[in-house]
Design an enzyme around this catalytic site. Structure first.
Site, PDB file in Angstrom:
ATOM      1  N   ARG A 154     -23.776  14.972  19.323  1.00  0.00           N
ATOM      2  CA  ARG A 154     -23.709  13.661  18.694  1.00  0.00           C
ATOM      3  C   ARG A 154     -22.522  12.853  19.196  1.00  0.00           C
ATOM      4  O   ARG A 154     -21.532  13.393  19.663  1.00  0.00           O
ATOM      5  CB  ARG A 154     -23.566  13.803  17.176  1.00  0.00           C
ATOM      6  CG  ARG A 154     -24.847  14.176  16.468  1.00  0.00           C
ATOM      7  CD  ARG A 154     -24.583  14.412  14.997  1.00  0.00           C
ATOM      8  NE  ARG A 154     -25.832  14.703  14.290  1.00  0.00           N
ATOM      9  CZ  ARG A 154     -25.907  15.439  13.193  1.00  0.00           C
ATOM     10  NH1 ARG A 154     -24.809  15.961  12.665  1.00  0.00           N
ATOM     11  NH2 ARG A 154     -27.072  15.651  12.612  1.00  0.00           N
ATOM     12  N   GLY A 182       0.817  -1.207   0.000  1.00  0.00           N
ATOM     13  CA  GLY A 182       0.000   0.000   0.000  1.00  0.00           C
ATOM     14  C   GLY A 182       0.850   1.256   0.000  1.00  0.00           C
ATOM     15  O   GLY A 182       1.927   1.288   0.590  1.00  0.00           O
ATOM     16  N   ASP A 224       0.475   1.740   9.375  1.00  0.00           N
ATOM     17  CA  ASP A 224       0.091   0.975  10.569  1.00  0.00           C
ATOM     18  C   ASP A 224       1.195   0.929  11.624  1.00  0.00           C
ATOM     19  O   ASP A 224       0.931   0.572  12.780  1.00  0.00           O
ATOM     20  CB  ASP A 224      -0.280  -0.460  10.183  1.00  0.00           C
ATOM     21  CG  ASP A 224      -1.545  -0.530   9.351  1.00  0.00           C
ATOM     22  OD1 ASP A 224      -2.456   0.275   9.609  1.00  0.00           O
ATOM     23  OD2 ASP A 224      -1.614  -1.371   8.443  1.00  0.00           O
ATOM     24  N   ASP A 247       5.481  -5.164   6.348  1.00  0.00           N
ATOM     25  CA  ASP A 247       5.911  -6.500   6.770  1.00  0.00           C
ATOM     26  C   ASP A 247       5.574  -7.577   5.742  1.00  0.00           C
ATOM     27  O   ASP A 247       6.346  -8.512   5.531  1.00  0.00           O
ATOM     28  CB  ASP A 247       5.326  -6.842   8.145  1.00  0.00           C
ATOM     29  CG  ASP A 247       3.806  -6.911   8.131  1.00  0.00           C
ATOM     30  OD1 ASP A 247       3.182  -5.960   7.630  1.00  0.00           O
ATOM     31  OD2 ASP A 247       3.236  -7.889   8.627  1.00  0.00           O
ATOM     32  N   GLY A 270      -6.182  -0.273  10.357  1.00  0.00           N
ATOM     33  CA  GLY A 270      -5.531  -1.054  11.408  1.00  0.00           C
ATOM     34  C   GLY A 270      -6.246  -2.371  11.609  1.00  0.00           C
ATOM     35  O   GLY A 270      -7.024  -2.514  12.544  1.00  0.00           O
ATOM     36  N   HIS A 321      -9.044   5.668   2.556  1.00  0.00           N
ATOM     37  CA  HIS A 321      -7.747   5.886   1.917  1.00  0.00           C
ATOM     38  C   HIS A 321      -7.244   7.317   2.017  1.00  0.00           C
ATOM     39  O   HIS A 321      -6.108   7.585   1.591  1.00  0.00           O
ATOM     40  CB  HIS A 321      -7.808   5.437   0.454  1.00  0.00           C
ATOM     41  CG  HIS A 321      -7.800   3.944   0.315  1.00  0.00           C
ATOM     42  ND1 HIS A 321      -8.925   3.183   0.549  1.00  0.00           N
ATOM     43  CD2 HIS A 321      -6.809   3.069   0.019  1.00  0.00           C
ATOM     44  CE1 HIS A 321      -8.630   1.906   0.378  1.00  0.00           C
ATOM     45  NE2 HIS A 321      -7.352   1.808   0.061  1.00  0.00           N
TER      46      HIS A 321
END
Length: 357
Positions: free
Chosen positions: A168, A12, A133, A108, A176, A278
């Site tokens: 709200r 990514g 992450d 990873d 994650g 994204h």
């Protein structure tokens, strides 16, 4: 003999990748007079033997400067496909491109795949960690994480005011799946009232009780809930809600939590869900990510010059150091420590971070 090195971005995208490329090309060209080939679209480009001369065809040192504040990756990337199904082709491609070494920028998953390929083909590989992450083991910092945290905090700043204006509960779903570093860091920095992460199970009753206490005890009629997409319910709640029409696997973690809060309050609490998606991967890299990427890129080039292969550049105790890729792969993903200082700090601030064990 003049070296020829390759560089690719895999997995990514995230902010800071172009900063790494800039540092690698600048240092390799200015200091060592090497040739640098950019391999587009990660292992796909490697398999197809595609390469771009980054120190030629317009990519001179003056032209590289804009990369410092450019998001994404000029080389393109992929995070799908069965790479190991084309092992022989990629092993042959490394030789066909006449590479003396390859720099891989990845998370990873990518590091595991490329390390396997390098082991089979006896490649000279150096890795640089990147992931929003921040779950790559043996490094305190990965390229892209800081910018993603800042992006979420900016969203929380904006959503707090609209939540307060309408009384709200605003549920903000962030990335994650298996590690909650992003949600935890951004939630604390962004003033969240609830932070739900994969490493610490939560209960619907505990969540609803906390929100009720904010209203009854502290007269806070609004709340901000930050939830990682991989946040986990306690086993009892999972069994009770497995047949729910809006189970997390069916409608998303954020919407599931919104529905549960509405049910607990008998629809007296107004909820809204914002899935950042994204947008967390985009944007101009932060100053910290630019610095990290630059130091990582420079260090990777030096490792090649020193003949230190099979290493990943890691950040530990304020310095960039090499660590064995095989150790990184074996110990990844890196999870949040439920007893760590960040979790304890959040709880001391009155933030619900799931159930205590």
């Amino acid at each position: 003999m003049r070296k020829r090195i390759g560089i690719l971005t895999s997995g990514g995208d995230c902010p800071g990748l172009n900063c790494v490329i800039r540092a690698v090309v600048s240092h390799a060209t200015l200091t060592y007079d090497w040739e640098v080939l950019g391999i587009p679209y990660a292992t796909q480009g490697l398999r197809e033997r595609q390469a771009i001369a980054l120190n030629m065809h317009g990519w001179d040192l003056r032209g590289i400067d804009p990369l410092l504040n450019m998001g994404g990756t000029i080389l393109g990337t992929i995070n799908k496909g069965d790479t190991l199904a084309h092992v022989d082709e990629m092993l042959a491609s490394y030789q066909a491109l006449a590479l003396d070494a390859l720099i891989v920028i990845g998370g990873d998953g990518s590091l595991g795949i490329l390390h396997e390929l390098a082991s089979r083909g006896n490649w000279n590989l150096v890795a640089i960690p990147k992931t929003i992450d921040n779950d790559v083991a043996l490094t305190e910092r990965a390229v892209g994480f800081d910018t993603a945290v800042n992006t979420i905090v900016d969203a929380l700043n904006r959503l707090t005011f609209t939540a307060a204006s309408h009384d709200r509960v605003m549920i903000v779903e962030v990335m994650g799946r298996s590690a909650g570093h992003l949600a935890l860091h951004a939630g604390i920095a962004g003033g969240a009232d609830v932070i739900l992460i994969p490493e610490i199970s939560y209960t619907i009753s505990g969540l609803c009780q906390h929100i009720a206490e904010l209203r009854d005890r502290w007269q806070r009629k609004f709340a901000i809930v930050v939830v990682a997409e991989g946040a986990k319910l306690c086993l009892e709640d999972v069994q009770e809600n497995i047949a729910s029409s809006c189970a997390p696997s069916k409608c998303g973690r954020g919407q599931y939590i919104a529905d549960q809060i509405a049910q607990c309050s008998k629809n007296l609490i107004d909820t809204r869900v914002s899935v950042l998606g994204h947008i967390q991967r985009g944007g101009i890299p932060s100053a910290l990510d630019r610095l990290t990427a630059t130091v990582f890129g420079k260090t990777a080039v030096d490792l090649i010059a020193q003949g230190k292969f099979g290493q990943m550049v890691a950040w530990q105790n304020g310095e960039a150091i090499p660590v064995p890729i095989q150790d990184v792969v074996a110990q990844s993903p890196l999870h949040v420590n439920p007893q760590g200082s960040l979790v304890q700090s959040a709880r001391c601030l009155g933030i619900y971070v799931g159930e205590k064990t």
